[in-house]
Design a protein around this motif. Structure first.
Motif, PDB file in Angstrom:
ATOM      1  N   HIS A  79       0.825  -1.210   0.000  1.00  0.00           N
ATOM      2  CA  HIS A  79       0.000   0.000   0.000  1.00  0.00           C
ATOM      3  C   HIS A  79       0.858   1.259   0.000  1.00  0.00           C
ATOM      4  N   LEU A  80       2.018   1.205   0.659  1.00  0.00           N
ATOM      5  CA  LEU A  80       2.915   2.362   0.635  1.00  0.00           C
ATOM      6  C   LEU A  80       3.393   2.651  -0.789  1.00  0.00           C
ATOM      7  N   GLY A  81       3.561   1.589  -1.578  1.00  0.00           N
ATOM      8  CA  GLY A  81       3.936   1.784  -2.973  1.00  0.00           C
ATOM      9  C   GLY A  81       2.871   2.530  -3.748  1.00  0.00           C
ATOM     10  N   ILE A  82       1.597   2.195  -3.494  1.00  0.00           N
ATOM     11  CA  ILE A  82       0.484   2.898  -4.150  1.00  0.00           C
ATOM     12  C   ILE A  82       0.442   4.350  -3.692  1.00  0.00           C
ATOM     13  N   ILE A  83       0.652   4.570  -2.389  1.00  0.00           N
ATOM     14  CA  ILE A  83       0.659   5.927  -1.850  1.00  0.00           C
ATOM     15  C   ILE A  83       1.797   6.739  -2.466  1.00  0.00           C
ATOM     16  N   ASN A  84       2.949   6.124  -2.610  1.00  0.00           N
ATOM     17  CA  ASN A  84       4.101   6.801  -3.224  1.00  0.00           C
ATOM     18  C   ASN A  84       3.784   7.202  -4.667  1.00  0.00           C
TER      19      ASN A  84
END
Length: 586
Positions: free
Chosen positions: A347-352
């Motif tokens: 999910h952090l990848g999507i947020i990034n």
């Protein structure tokens, strides 16, 4: 998959006002981008739409109708029964406004100025937006009465006219219109291979009638940020130089490329999924694998959606438009706060990709979310950006002071210790949960599946080594027991021989005394009593030892004589000694 949630939520909201028992059909259409070939579908509105996930081709364009039809066959006006919502299509090219890609901030501004109510749904289509205003009750259409159709389409035309300045498409106003379905791919070449349609905002409380749109106004001006800048006409060289210096310093401070690609919008329907998984991750991770504990749901929602009022920079995009995103210096702090609240790397990848600009590259991203990197932000800025509690502030200050005091001389040691602690914690957790799938463990610990498999293999090797060590220790103990047993038996043999010889000597002496008729004094008799008692005690001891070691003594050993264990010989000799002593001691 969260995109499937977007699709089902889109349909659920459109069908939310279907009366119980009504049989109305909503139409869908798939369209191949290359050939233009279309395929139509329909379903009974209000019923479970999950089966559509199995029949729709998600590599193609997918569309749905706000309108409802009497039959499942034709998508024509003479088959219309009702419609669920008003809509507006903001896909029109906006050459002068943000490069054709407006954001929610501009939409909110336009709605407030035009007095148009807040939409029920806001869907990002890849290049623009579809807004829906869902009716409190279905708007039924009598195909024999043109007034029903004209009233509905007239309101849509009024909305389009009001929002024309931000790109409302005046061609998209008919009742039978197909609109892009949320949660599906938008394969137009200009959007790349991985552009999807996202359900960005959904408010089930926003329900309307046509009368709610009777007093809307036309948007005539844009915010200053979207107006083209005017060229300076001043001839004052010092003023020009000051402006140039200010601009240079601003660009230098931002340290970003002159043009950037605008990121995709963040899908709000993913928020619940992120929060649920974050809570699960924090429950699964052991204390040494995390620092800040999850505060509450509202704070994480603020971190995801509002960035907790993080400072912004203005960026220029490759299409010539401008926009504001999170300040470069705050990106690491932002991801750092989320990873410690249990948000998974996925999910952090999507947020990034969707909330940060410019987004962190792979190496920067891995460093920002790594628990072992010891990347502690400046305390004053972090407290301001993350709204930390007093306890969290104290923890962070203590950690930072400790970090600064030892980092210069012991950075490698500190990093190795942290890495070792996390590694040991992960190994211990995997060992306790060895029956869990590697993928599940990887998600819980924020590790790769490959790393979890390595830990499992390492644990297995350690178990084998432990078993081998225990076998070796057992063999050593067994040998030690044999050595102790052998020593004890030799000592027993020596004691036995000594007592045996002593008995023979006393018996011989008593025989001489008896045969010669020697009269003994009382002291001599007492001495003989004492010696007999001492020999008797030694015989009892040897007898008990022989009983203890009996299982270790072979039949052909020195402790057997004529098939009888030697303790019998000693007992017989002791008996004979006592019998001989009776007349002497009388």
């Amino acid at each position: 998959m969260h995109l499937h949630k977007d699709l089902l939520k889109h349909i659920e909201e459109l069908d939310s006002t279907i009366p119980e028992g009504a049989t109305l059909y909503r139409h869908l259409m798939s369209l191949e981008d290359d050939t233009g070939a279309a395929k139509s579908y329909s379903y009974v509105a209000g019923e479970d739409a999950n089966y559509l996930l199995d029949i729709l081709d998600f590599t193609q364009h997918q569309y749905i109708t706000p309108a409802l039809y009497k039959t499942s066959v034709l998508r024509r006006k003479n088959n219309l029964a009702a419609t669920s919502a008003l809509y507006v299509d903001l896909d029109d090219a906006l050459t002068d406004i943000d490069g054709g890609r407006i954001g929610l901030d501009l939409i909110q501004y336009a709605l407030s100025k035009t007095k148009i109510p807040e939409p029920s749904l806001a869907i990002y289509t890849g290049g623009g937006w579809h807004l829906y205003w869902i009716f409190k009750e279905l708007y039924y259409i009598n195909i024999n009465d043109t007034k029903d159709l004209s009233n509905y389409e007239e309101v849509i035309l009024n909305i389009i006219e009001a929002l024309k300045l931000i790109g409302a498409d005046n061609k998209a106003h008919d009742t039978t219109r197909l609109l892009r379905l949320a949660g599906t791919r938008n394969p137009k070449p200009e959007y790349g291979d991985n552009q999807f349609t996202y359900l960005i905002e959904c408010n089930s409380n926003n329900r309307y009638t046509l009368a709610d749109f009777s007093n809307i106004k036309i948007l005539k001006t844009l915010p200053d940020a979207y107006k083209p800048s005017k060229k300076s006409t001043t001839k004052d060289k010092s003023t020009k130089q000051a402006k140039k210096s200010t601009t240079t310093e601003r660009v230098k401070s931002e340290r970003v490329p002159t043009t950037l690609t605008r990121p995709k919008p963040f899908p709000l329907m993913m928020v619940d999924e992120i929060i649920t998984q974050a809570q699960s991750n924090l429950e699964s991770k052991i204390d040494t694998a995390k620092y800040l504990k999850f505060k509450n749901r509202d704070l994480l929602t603020d971190l995801l959606i509002n960035f907790v009022n993080l400072p912004r920079n203005t960026y220029k995009f490759e299409d010539g438009s401008t926009g504001q995103y999170i300040q470069v210096g705050s990106r690491n702090h932002y991801l750092w706060s989320l990873i410690r609240r249990g948000v998974s790397p996925y999910h952090l990848g999507i947020i990034n990709d969707t909330l940060l600009l410019p987004k962190l590259n792979r190496a920067e991203f891995n460093n920002a979310i790594s628990l072992g990197s010891f990347n502690v932000p400046r305390i004053s800025k972090t407290v301001k950006d993350l709204n930390l509690t007093l306890l969290e502030q104290e923890q962070m200050i203590a950690l930072r002071e400790d970090y600064e005091s030892i980092l210069d001389n012991h950075k490698a040691t500190v990093q190795a210790r942290i890495k070792q602690t996390i590694s040991e914690s992960s190994q211990y957790y995997v060992k306790l949960s060895k029956n869990k799938a590697s993928k599940a463990l990887a998600d819980e610990l924020g590790l790769t599946t490959r790393r979890v498999n390595q830990i499992k293999k390492s644990n297995e090797v350690n178990e084998v080594k432990n078993r081998q060590q225990k076998v070796s220790e057992f063999r050593f103990i067994t040998k030690d027991i044999e050595r102790i047993k052998d020593t004890a038996i030799r000592e027993l043999l020596a004691n036995y021989q000594l007592v045996d010889e002593t008995l023979d000597s006393i018996i011989k002496n008593q025989s001489l005394i008896h045969s010669l008729g020697i009269q003994l004094t009382q002291d001599q008799k007492q001495e003989i009593h004492t010696r007999i008692d001492s020999i008797s005690a030694k015989v009892d001891f040897i007898q008990s030892q022989l009983d203890s070691y009996g299982s270790f003594i072979l039949d052909d050993s020195e402790f057997f004589k004529d098939g009888s264990i030697k303790k019998t010989v000693l007992l017989n000799k002791l008996k004979a000694l006592k019998e001989q002593a009776e007349p002497i001691l009388a």
